[in-house]
Design a protein around this motif. Structure first.
Motif, mmCIF file in Angstrom:
data_model
loop_
_atom_site.group_PDB
_atom_site.id
_atom_site.type_symbol
_atom_site.label_atom_id
_atom_site.label_comp_id
_atom_site.label_asym_id
_atom_site.label_seq_id
_atom_site.Cartn_x
_atom_site.Cartn_y
_atom_site.Cartn_z
ATOM 1 N N GLY A 89 67.146 47.955 35.810
ATOM 2 C CA GLY A 89 68.363 48.068 35.012
ATOM 3 C C GLY A 89 69.577 48.382 35.868
ATOM 4 O O GLY A 89 70.630 47.762 35.725
ATOM 5 N N TYR A 135 71.171 39.364 32.393
ATOM 6 C CA TYR A 135 71.063 40.102 31.136
ATOM 7 C C TYR A 135 70.577 39.222 29.976
ATOM 8 O O TYR A 135 69.671 39.620 29.236
ATOM 9 C CB TYR A 135 72.400 40.768 30.814
ATOM 10 C CG TYR A 135 72.349 41.794 29.710
ATOM 11 C CD1 TYR A 135 71.333 42.733 29.642
ATOM 12 C CD2 TYR A 135 73.343 41.833 28.734
ATOM 13 C CE1 TYR A 135 71.296 43.679 28.629
ATOM 14 C CE2 TYR A 135 73.316 42.780 27.720
ATOM 15 C CZ TYR A 135 72.286 43.697 27.672
ATOM 16 O OH TYR A 135 72.263 44.624 26.672
ATOM 17 N N VAL A 152 66.887 38.753 30.294
ATOM 18 C CA VAL A 152 66.154 39.952 29.877
ATOM 19 C C VAL A 152 66.062 40.011 28.356
ATOM 20 O O VAL A 152 65.000 40.240 27.789
ATOM 21 C CB VAL A 152 66.845 41.225 30.428
ATOM 22 C CG1 VAL A 152 66.239 42.474 29.812
ATOM 23 C CG2 VAL A 152 66.725 41.281 31.944
ATOM 24 N N LEU A 153 67.212 39.758 27.697
ATOM 25 C CA LEU A 153 67.230 39.809 26.235
ATOM 26 C C LEU A 153 66.306 38.751 25.635
ATOM 27 O O LEU A 153 65.631 38.985 24.639
ATOM 28 C CB LEU A 153 68.661 39.605 25.722
ATOM 29 C CG LEU A 153 69.598 40.792 25.910
ATOM 30 C CD1 LEU A 153 70.989 40.455 25.408
ATOM 31 C CD2 LEU A 153 69.070 42.027 25.190
ATOM 32 N N TYR A 184 62.801 39.828 26.029
ATOM 33 C CA TYR A 184 62.583 40.951 25.115
ATOM 34 C C TYR A 184 62.216 40.426 23.733
ATOM 35 O O TYR A 184 61.390 40.996 23.017
ATOM 36 C CB TYR A 184 63.868 41.778 25.059
ATOM 37 C CG TYR A 184 63.777 43.104 24.345
ATOM 38 C CD1 TYR A 184 62.559 43.752 24.158
ATOM 39 C CD2 TYR A 184 64.933 43.721 23.881
ATOM 40 C CE1 TYR A 184 62.495 44.979 23.525
ATOM 41 C CE2 TYR A 184 64.874 44.949 23.246
ATOM 42 C CZ TYR A 184 63.662 45.571 23.068
ATOM 43 O OH TYR A 184 63.607 46.783 22.436
ATOM 44 N N PHE A 227 61.093 47.083 28.514
ATOM 45 C CA PHE A 227 62.282 46.406 27.982
ATOM 46 C C PHE A 227 63.322 47.326 27.357
ATOM 47 O O PHE A 227 64.505 47.209 27.682
ATOM 48 C CB PHE A 227 61.865 45.298 27.010
ATOM 49 C CG PHE A 227 61.480 44.041 27.728
ATOM 50 C CD1 PHE A 227 62.455 43.191 28.238
ATOM 51 C CD2 PHE A 227 60.150 43.724 27.937
ATOM 52 C CE1 PHE A 227 62.114 42.050 28.927
ATOM 53 C CE2 PHE A 227 59.796 42.583 28.629
ATOM 54 C CZ PHE A 227 60.774 41.738 29.126
ATOM 55 N N VAL A 243 67.043 47.237 28.905
ATOM 56 C CA VAL A 243 68.152 46.784 28.073
ATOM 57 C C VAL A 243 69.187 47.900 27.901
ATOM 58 O O VAL A 243 70.388 47.680 28.045
ATOM 59 C CB VAL A 243 67.627 46.299 26.702
ATOM 60 C CG1 VAL A 243 68.771 46.107 25.722
ATOM 61 C CG2 VAL A 243 66.847 45.008 26.875
ATOM 62 N N ASN A 244 68.703 49.122 27.660
ATOM 63 C CA ASN A 244 69.642 50.228 27.475
ATOM 64 C C ASN A 244 70.379 50.588 28.754
ATOM 65 O O ASN A 244 71.570 50.889 28.730
ATOM 66 C CB ASN A 244 68.924 51.460 26.932
ATOM 67 C CG ASN A 244 68.828 51.437 25.426
ATOM 68 O OD1 ASN A 244 69.755 51.810 24.746
ATOM 69 N ND2 ASN A 244 67.728 50.921 24.923
#
Lengths: 314, 262
Positions: free
Chosen positions: B92, B106, B109-110, B113, B145, B149-150
């Motif tokens: 991250g 990003y 990743v999403l 996810y 994840f 993500v955070n």
């Protein structure tokens, strides 16, 4: 005014290298730029260009957006000016005219599209933490640190040796009468107190130059007046060169030795007004005829520019 | 309205307290469950709470093989979670560090996810075998994840003003990371961590249910195949306690590390 804007952007598009190397040494120029970026400062002095001025600005223009782009926005146009040592200077102009852009260029946080800036005789190519401190409009105190920790971290960023920091922090807080708040967190203080801390942090960095970007803009008028007086008093003790961006006429007259008046976007230097009054200035200066005369003169200079700025922002 | 009725009775005061209300809802739920399970519901599928409690004490906690299975699942969960937190934070921070890399990576990743990972669960078992390795791996890929993500989202909304201010004072990249970015990440990091607990548990249990020779999932599978619901529910109680325990640990850590905002 769209016609004017296109003219300016084509003019700027012709400039091949927007960040030209230091003039007069073509064979070493490329090497130099790399070197300079590392050191953030050019070592070559050029007295004829920079003189004894603390800050010299030579033909600085700045546009945002890419070459040939329709959305390209000219912010500054061919600015030439010089700021002397220990001088308090205001950059005054209608809101959104590019004053803050010029301040960021002086401080090395933005690159000019054309032209160059000299600080203490050396060309600026990046931030100069040893020479220049910034005070921003909004409070930039880190909310997760106490006031003292914030000052401490600022000194750490600047590279001040660890053992010197506590004493410097103590002295800086004492200078603004905020010692008792050292262990407070920023959210526990009022906006005015936070800005006072931010100001003292800027002064505690022991740079020759402090750049202030509308530091009082978020404050109410009364707090603003008090902090203005404080600043005028602090200046007397510290002997710094201060460049102060504002759109308040009264603030400009009250604080400045000289006021640079700018036009609406793209900003050009319109006039320089001198305020011949010793520091520290007292509140009664604000009621004097001299003060009001200067203030009215500034308003006369700015009137059409403000109207132009309002038209641009419709 | 106390203005109209004068003093509130103690009963009203008690009912108005959220903790009492919550306990009341739970008690009512259990009562209805008990009643339905004893009368209309099929005892091969549903056990009443009293019988579950009995099974928990006499079968689950008294049986050394089941206890060992609970231990196995707990360690798988803990290991997968620890790996997810470490790797999720590292990835991250790296992805969130640069404007370009974050804009490139990003969305990927999403997208990953959003893919239900159960579809590739057989691959995990093929790669990592029937033992704990496949469970840790599957828990890890679930748990990483929310953290990633955070953390990336947190890195993207660091105040530009703080960055500019730090840069003007001559801060190096590491100094900016340490004094500006990481403290800013703390709240979103812990929010991600608490989501991650639940996701990791899901991954571990899914993998155990699918194919295993040990662990809570193995026994859950066994009990449901043999229409023996009481110990099955008892295992669910144990899993819930594990999740609560880890969540509480995360919450404690959060309280300790969060800077006070107001």
């Amino acid at each position: 005014m769209p016609t004017q804007r296109t003219a300016v952007s084509s003019q700027l598009a012709e400039v091949a290298d927007p960040w030209p190397a230091h003039g007069g040494e073509p064979e070493t120029a490329i090497l130099c730029v790399e070197e300079l970026r590392k050191n953030a400062l050019s070592n070559s002095r050029d007295a004829s260009r920079a003189g004894d001025a603390a800050i010299g600005i030579r033909g600085v223009s700045k546009s945002f957006g890419d070459d040939g782009d329709d959305g390209r926005l000219p912010a500054l146009q061919a600015i030439d000016l010089e700021i002397r040592r220990n001088e308090f200077v205001c950059l005054l102009g209608p809101s959104g005219c590019g004053k803050s852009t010029l301040l960021n260029i002086i401080g090395g946080l933005l690159k000019p599209s054309t032209g160059e800036v000299f600080v203490n005789g050396r060309r600026v190519v990046g931030p100069l933490p040893r020479d220049i401190a910034f005070v921003f409009q909004e409070d930039t105190l880190l909310p997760w640190y106490t006031i003292a920790q914030n000052m401490h971290v600022a000194l750490e960023f600047q590279g001040v040796p660890r053992e010197e920091r506590p004493e410097r922090v103590r002295a800086a807080l004492e200078a603004v009468g905020m010692s008792e708040f050292a262990r407070y967190y920023p959210h526990q203080l009022s906006v005015g107190m936070k800005q006072r801390i931010a100001m003292s942090r800027g002064l505690s960095l022991q740079t020759d130059i402090v750049l202030m970007d509308e530091p009082f803009a978020a404050l109410d008028e009364q707090t603003r007046m008090v902090l203005g007086e404080d600043l005028s008093g602090l200046l007397e003790q510290t002997h710094k060169t201060i460049v102060f961006v504002t759109h308040s006429l009264a603030e400009a007259v009250f604080l400045s030795d000289r006021i640079f008046v700018f036009t609406a976007r793209p900003a050009r230097l319109k006039s320089i007004v001198t305020v011949d009054e010793p520091h520290p200035r007292r509140p009664d200066f604000m009621t004097s005829d001299k003060f009001n005369g200067l203030r009215n003169r500034l308003y006369g200079l700015l009137r059409e520019e403000i109207r132009e700025a309002v038209r641009q922002n419709v | 309205m106390s203005v109209l009725t004068g003093k509130r009775s103690w009963l009203r005061t008690a009912l108005a307290s959220p903790a009492i209300g919550r306990l009341g809802v739970i008690a009512a739920g259990l009562l209805i469950w008990e009643g339905l399970a004893r009368t209309v519901l099929d005892p091969e599928f549903v056990s009443p709470p009293t019988r579950i409690l009995q099974a928990l004490v006499t079968r689950t906690l008294a049986d050394p093989t089941v206890l060992r299975a609970i231990g196995t699942t707990f360690w798988e969960l803990l290991l997968a979670f620890a790996l997810a937190v470490l790797a999720g934070t590292a990835v991250g921070v790296l992805v969130g560090a640069g404007e370009r890399i974050s804009r490139t990576a990003y969305p990927l990743v999403l997208m990953l996810y959003a893919v239900p990972q159960v579809t590739v669960l057989p691959l995990f078992v093929m790669f990592f075998g029937l033992g704990p390795a496949s469970k840790v791996a599957f828990g890890f890929t679930h748990g990483i994840f929310p953290i990633m993500v955070n953390v990336i989202a947190g890195m993207r909304d660091v105040s530009p003003l703080f960055l500019r201010s730090a840069r003007s004072m001559g801060a190096s990249r590491m100094q900016v990371l340490r004094h500006v970015v990481l403290p800013h990440l703390v709240p979103s990091f812990f929010a991600g961590m608490r989501l991650s607990v639940a996701m990791t548990l899901l991954g571990v249990i899914l993998a155990e249910l699918y194919a295993s020779i040990d662990g809570v999932g193995y026994f859950a599978h066994l009990y449901s195949e043999s229409f023996d619901p009481a110990p099955l529910y008892a295992l669910i109680v144990v899993l819930a306690l594990m999740a609560v325990l880890l969540n509480e640990l995360a919450r404690r850590a959060e309280l300790r590390f969060t800077w006070r905002r107001r």
